[in-house]
Design an enzyme around this catalytic site. Sequence first.
Site, PDB file in Angstrom:
ATOM      1  N   ARG A 123       0.835  -1.211   0.000  1.00  0.00           N
ATOM      2  CA  ARG A 123       0.000   0.000   0.000  1.00  0.00           C
ATOM      3  C   ARG A 123       0.866   1.256   0.000  1.00  0.00           C
ATOM      4  O   ARG A 123       0.428   2.318   0.434  1.00  0.00           O
ATOM      5  CB  ARG A 123      -0.895   0.010   1.221  1.00  0.00           C
ATOM      6  CG  ARG A 123      -0.049  -0.102   2.455  1.00  0.00           C
ATOM      7  CD  ARG A 123      -0.626   0.235   3.704  1.00  0.00           C
ATOM      8  NE  ARG A 123       0.237  -0.424   4.680  1.00  0.00           N
ATOM      9  CZ  ARG A 123       0.013  -0.479   5.938  1.00  0.00           C
ATOM     10  NH1 ARG A 123      -1.046   0.090   6.406  1.00  0.00           N
ATOM     11  NH2 ARG A 123       0.839  -1.099   6.750  1.00  0.00           N
ATOM     12  N   LYS A 143       2.024   6.551   1.193  1.00  0.00           N
ATOM     13  CA  LYS A 143       1.504   5.385   1.920  1.00  0.00           C
ATOM     14  C   LYS A 143      -0.019   5.456   1.884  1.00  0.00           C
ATOM     15  O   LYS A 143      -0.606   6.451   2.335  1.00  0.00           O
ATOM     16  CB  LYS A 143       2.030   5.424   3.361  1.00  0.00           C
ATOM     17  CG  LYS A 143       1.815   4.137   4.125  1.00  0.00           C
ATOM     18  CD  LYS A 143       2.620   4.148   5.411  1.00  0.00           C
ATOM     19  CE  LYS A 143       2.256   2.965   6.291  1.00  0.00           C
ATOM     20  NZ  LYS A 143       2.916   3.034   7.597  1.00  0.00           N
ATOM     21  N   ASP A 155      -6.347  -3.745   0.406  1.00  0.00           N
ATOM     22  CA  ASP A 155      -6.917  -2.786  -0.550  1.00  0.00           C
ATOM     23  C   ASP A 155      -5.917  -1.718  -0.986  1.00  0.00           C
ATOM     24  O   ASP A 155      -6.234  -0.855  -1.798  1.00  0.00           O
ATOM     25  CB  ASP A 155      -8.170  -2.128   0.051  1.00  0.00           C
ATOM     26  CG  ASP A 155      -7.864  -1.365   1.337  1.00  0.00           C
ATOM     27  OD1 ASP A 155      -6.680  -1.325   1.752  1.00  0.00           O
ATOM     28  OD2 ASP A 155      -8.808  -0.819   1.936  1.00  0.00           O
ATOM     29  N   GLY A 156      -4.723  -1.759  -0.398  1.00  0.00           N
ATOM     30  CA  GLY A 156      -3.694  -0.788  -0.798  1.00  0.00           C
ATOM     31  C   GLY A 156      -3.917   0.605  -0.241  1.00  0.00           C
ATOM     32  O   GLY A 156      -3.186   1.540  -0.563  1.00  0.00           O
ATOM     33  N   ARG A 206       5.636   9.978   3.359  1.00  0.00           N
ATOM     34  CA  ARG A 206       6.652   9.685   4.368  1.00  0.00           C
ATOM     35  C   ARG A 206       8.041   9.924   3.783  1.00  0.00           C
ATOM     36  O   ARG A 206       8.280   9.634   2.609  1.00  0.00           O
ATOM     37  CB  ARG A 206       6.481   8.216   4.757  1.00  0.00           C
ATOM     38  CG  ARG A 206       7.487   7.687   5.702  1.00  0.00           C
ATOM     39  CD  ARG A 206       6.969   6.444   6.369  1.00  0.00           C
ATOM     40  NE  ARG A 206       7.127   5.235   5.553  1.00  0.00           N
ATOM     41  CZ  ARG A 206       6.781   4.026   5.989  1.00  0.00           C
ATOM     42  NH1 ARG A 206       6.232   3.864   7.172  1.00  0.00           N
ATOM     43  NH2 ARG A 206       6.954   2.980   5.234  1.00  0.00           N
ATOM     44  N   ARG A 213      14.975  -2.481   4.264  1.00  0.00           N
ATOM     45  CA  ARG A 213      14.728  -3.133   5.555  1.00  0.00           C
ATOM     46  C   ARG A 213      15.571  -4.396   5.661  1.00  0.00           C
ATOM     47  O   ARG A 213      16.079  -4.890   4.646  1.00  0.00           O
ATOM     48  CB  ARG A 213      13.251  -3.565   5.622  1.00  0.00           C
ATOM     49  CG  ARG A 213      12.276  -2.433   5.395  1.00  0.00           C
ATOM     50  CD  ARG A 213      11.165  -2.868   4.435  1.00  0.00           C
ATOM     51  NE  ARG A 213      10.391  -1.698   3.974  1.00  0.00           N
ATOM     52  CZ  ARG A 213       9.368  -1.175   4.612  1.00  0.00           C
ATOM     53  NH1 ARG A 213       8.929  -1.761   5.695  1.00  0.00           N
ATOM     54  NH2 ARG A 213       8.758  -0.105   4.165  1.00  0.00           N
ATOM     55  N   ASP A 282      10.675  -6.857   8.684  1.00  0.00           N
ATOM     56  CA  ASP A 282      10.299  -5.943   7.585  1.00  0.00           C
ATOM     57  C   ASP A 282      10.046  -4.534   8.108  1.00  0.00           C
ATOM     58  O   ASP A 282       9.924  -3.601   7.320  1.00  0.00           O
ATOM     59  CB  ASP A 282       9.062  -6.456   6.842  1.00  0.00           C
ATOM     60  CG  ASP A 282       7.898  -6.730   7.772  1.00  0.00           C
ATOM     61  OD1 ASP A 282       8.062  -7.548   8.690  1.00  0.00           O
ATOM     62  OD2 ASP A 282       6.832  -6.103   7.606  1.00  0.00           O
ATOM     63  N   ASN A 283       9.970  -4.390   9.426  1.00  0.00           N
ATOM     64  CA  ASN A 283       9.813  -3.053  10.000  1.00  0.00           C
ATOM     65  C   ASN A 283      11.102  -2.585  10.671  1.00  0.00           C
ATOM     66  O   ASN A 283      11.082  -1.705  11.525  1.00  0.00           O
ATOM     67  CB  ASN A 283       8.666  -3.051  11.015  1.00  0.00           C
ATOM     68  CG  ASN A 283       7.321  -3.277  10.337  1.00  0.00           C
ATOM     69  OD1 ASN A 283       7.166  -3.002   9.161  1.00  0.00           O
ATOM     70  ND2 ASN A 283       6.361  -3.783  11.082  1.00  0.00           N
ATOM     71  N   ASP A 292       7.403   2.586  10.405  1.00  0.00           N
ATOM     72  CA  ASP A 292       6.098   1.912  10.497  1.00  0.00           C
ATOM     73  C   ASP A 292       5.452   2.077  11.864  1.00  0.00           C
ATOM     74  O   ASP A 292       5.466   1.184  12.704  1.00  0.00           O
ATOM     75  CB  ASP A 292       6.208   0.427  10.113  1.00  0.00           C
ATOM     76  CG  ASP A 292       6.033   0.256   8.616  1.00  0.00           C
ATOM     77  OD1 ASP A 292       5.924   1.279   7.923  1.00  0.00           O
ATOM     78  OD2 ASP A 292       6.003  -0.887   8.145  1.00  0.00           O
TER      79      ASP A 292
END
Length: 522
Positions: A123, A143, A155-156, A206, A213, A282-283, A292
């Site tokens: 997203r 984002k 839904d992105g 952002r 990452r 991943d964060n 995030d």
Amino acid sequence: MSAHTENSASNDSFNNDSINNDSINNNSASDSNPITVSFDNSYYRELPEFYHAQQAAYVPSPSLIKFNHELAQQLQIDLQGASEAQIAQAFSGNHLLAGAQPLAQAYAGHQFGHYNPQLGDGRALLLGETLDVSGQRYDIQLKGSGTTPFSRRGDGKAALGPVLREYLFSEAMFALNVPTTRALSAVLSGESVWREQAKPGAILTRVASSHIRVGTFQFFAYNDQPEKVKQLADYVIARHFPDATQSSSPYLTLLKRVCEQQAKLVSQWQLIGFVHGVMNTDNTAICGETIDYGPCAFMDRYDPATVFSSIDSEGRYAYGNQPSIAQWNLARFAETILTLISEDEQQAVELATQTLHDFMQQYHDLWLTGMLAKLGITNQQEGDRQLIEQLLTLLKDHKVDYTQLFRSLSSSLSDDQTVTQALFNDSQGWAHWRIKWQKRLEHNPMSVDARATLMNQHNPIYIPRNHIVEQVIAAAEQQQDFEPFEQLLKVLQQPFVQQSGCEEFAQPAPEEFGPFRTFCGT
Ligand code: AMP
Ligand code: MG
């Protein structure tokens, strides 16, 4: 196999067929918009197989909530008198700014300890990179800008509440001197998104030193693409840690630098009582910025077991676990570059293990120095750690608000200690500890004023209090009233300075607010 082909073709669950972005955006791109950004897109240029080129979804009627003019200036973004409507068009993704090359980055990651090979920007879209006034390179990312091949069943989109939360938290962290991504803008999309009920949709822009990452390395390492891991490592060294090229062992130096950045980051989190909430690999940004802001929150009463996230039932990402989780995440990073560190596997493992061990030592040293500064102490002595631990035990036993307590300490330097004393149920423990602290201060002579100033620079008055953030979001969602958001943001931009008429922002939640739970549901 590249990220591009694998993710765009092979997975039926990708929900990427509802919007024909290209045709829509080609129309809107011709709209005039005076905003200029000097894009220089090294990720797009140098790592063509690490992303999926993707246009943003068109949104019906974007309107600007907030634009960070100070950050825009730093990034040399020239608005050239653009109207709010034009800013909203650009930072909703409707108008593609000249030079932007939007893309969804591929990554994988360990989520709550379990490896997920297919994450990626589901997203979000990297619009491109730009250099700030000092020549430092930054990513500019949307984002909530629509589906990508990495969206899986999502839904992105992003809902207004989480966008405002991320805006507030990231700007608060910046003002608290914690490495963080920043918020450049928040835009209402004009459409609803479904989050168990219809919610206003929004898009956050952002800014990060990069969005690479630990999970980006994992994506290629686990797909057995060592040449891509090397390519990524070389890119990261050139972009973030150029001194590693001078080293006789550049990839070991890379690991060391990434560990150092994480030690700085997590020690800062611990010192201000920040709970990230979802420290998946991943964060975990390679550049060492907090990234995030989903289910994060600041700890109120001191307790190492503090967890806010509704999905963290085991407390894996509790406040007190954050340093060891960071080490665990760094171990996952080290695994991806082991063969680069040394061809001799055993030697590579030994070097990486030592580096991870050093991480914990660095973390403890930084934490101790930071804690001592919070107590007005600039030198170190035997017994300091115990002195701090004793205070923290008192806080836990008496359920004392962490932020309020530390801020109150500067006023206890004088004989009047009523402010601090009032925070404890029973003041005896505090009175004993204060005597020890006073004795310790004698070993670090300083005027009361100088010490109070030092302490007040390390102990914020204002943090994003959970109950206030919730009120701000409710006002925006239910009454389209963004005034409370503006007011809170203003207070959080100067967290160490007493602001008149802002007493309520420094207070913990009233009892009736109850235990607080956060949700990931962006
Ligand atoms: P996060 O919780 O932000 O760390 O996201 C974890 C993964 O889920 C990432 O791959 C995101 O891109 C993806 N994701 C989260 N929310 C959505 C959404 N609404 N639509 C598509 N993908 C999403
Ligand atoms: Mg994420």
